[in-house]
Enzyme design. Structure first.
Site: not given
Length: 321
Positions: A138-139
């Protein structure tokens, strides 16, 4: 068109008389898709330096080689951005991805991604390599991430992942003191039908398994946890921790506010003030391990806690300071 370094197999005595296609599939572990691609490549498959049909039989001592054509990601803009490299050779790149960085360009994130940075890094070395992340983060999850430099490496490590032979460990800071101190969460995960961008535990979901062990408890309100994934569903750790009542600190999507509602906090167990100490969910991919497809060596990569989580831990150690 150039080629990547060839993958070589010297036929041992026990394989004498075996079909070349069996060598390629069973010994060199080529997928059908990659084998089909190599058959259409000028020097894709050779036997003792000669291009042959894969239906021929090999002899002891024969030299089987496969060559993959060089590629590059022409659709990704090279950008001079920092890349924290944990390991790199002719076949593989392993990085420590920083928090806040998207892995691959997507709608709304065409620049500033890990892909932009890595493509620039390779360009500076004069390499023609296509950006192929073997897995995603995930970012706002930091940590270890592996990138293949050719299709064979991508295929091989992906198959290791499917066979459960890739070890991934994460470090997280969660609300509450977990009991028991170690255990396994088994909760099928799928999209929330009312909010498709959200994942939930549901009986009709995909089987999902997360193992956890508490490394330390702080002030009776926060636990540092080591987690190991047996499956790799989207948002799996965040969903499972929320599901058992211990959401990650700073998690805007699956966090404490969405779990209990502000007025329902039990301040003896949960302290929402810690969410303000961090600007993302407190999750870090701390370790990644797999067998190198070329050398067959078991590789282990460790990424230290990033600054924001180290500062969070320091504050947890001295809550009154």
């Amino acid at each position: 068109m150039g080629y990547y370094e060839p993958l070589t197999y010297i036929v041992p005595t026990e394989d004498d008389g075996m079909l070349l296609k069996t060598i390629l599939a069973k010994r060199m572990e080529l997928s059908r898709k990659l084998l089909s691609r190599l058959k259409q490549t000028e020097q894709g498959i050779t036997l003792n330096g000669e291009r042959v049909y894969i239906s021929v039989r090999v002899s002891s001592g024969d030299r089987v080689e496969i060559r993959m054509e060089e590629e590059q990601s022409d659709d990704i803009l090279p950008e001079e951005l920092p890349v924290h490299i944990l390991f790199e050779d002719d076949h593989l790149l392993v990085v420590n991805k920083p928090v806040g960085q998207v892995v691959h360009p997507t709608h709304g994130h065409y620049t500033g991604t890990l892909a932009n940075a890595v493509v620039f890094h390779w360009q500076q070395q004069g390499l023609k390599v296509r950006f192929r992340p073997i897995h995603r983060l995930d970012q706002d999850t930091s940590g270890t991430l592996a990138i293949a430099k050719n299709p064979y490496i991508h295929q091989n490590i992906s198959e290791q992942m499917q066979a459960g032979e890739v070890d991934k460990e994460y470090t997280a800071f969660v609300h509450g003191i977990m009991e028991p101190l170690s255990g396994t969460v088994r909760g099928p995960i799928d999209r929330d039908p009312e909010r498709p961008h959200i994942r939930i535990v549901t009986p009709d979901g995909y089987p999902s398994v997360t193992h956890y062990a508490v490394e330390r408890a702080y002030s009776q309100t926060v636990s540092r946890v080591r987690l190991k994934l047996e499956t790799g569903r989207t948002h799996q750790i965040r969903v499972h921790m929320r599901h058992i009542g211990h959401p990650l600190l700073g998690d805007a999507m699956y966090g404490l506010n969405t779990l209990l509602g502000y007025d329902d906090y039990d301040h003896h167990t949960y302290d929402p003030r810690w969410d303000d100490r961090i600007n993302r969910h407190a999750l870090h991919a701390s370790m990644l391990s797999f067998q190198h497809p070329f050398t067959k060596e078991r590789m282990v990569f460790n990424a230290p806690l990033p600054d924001d989580l180290s500062e969070l831990e320091a504050a947890l150690n001295h809550p009154q300071s």
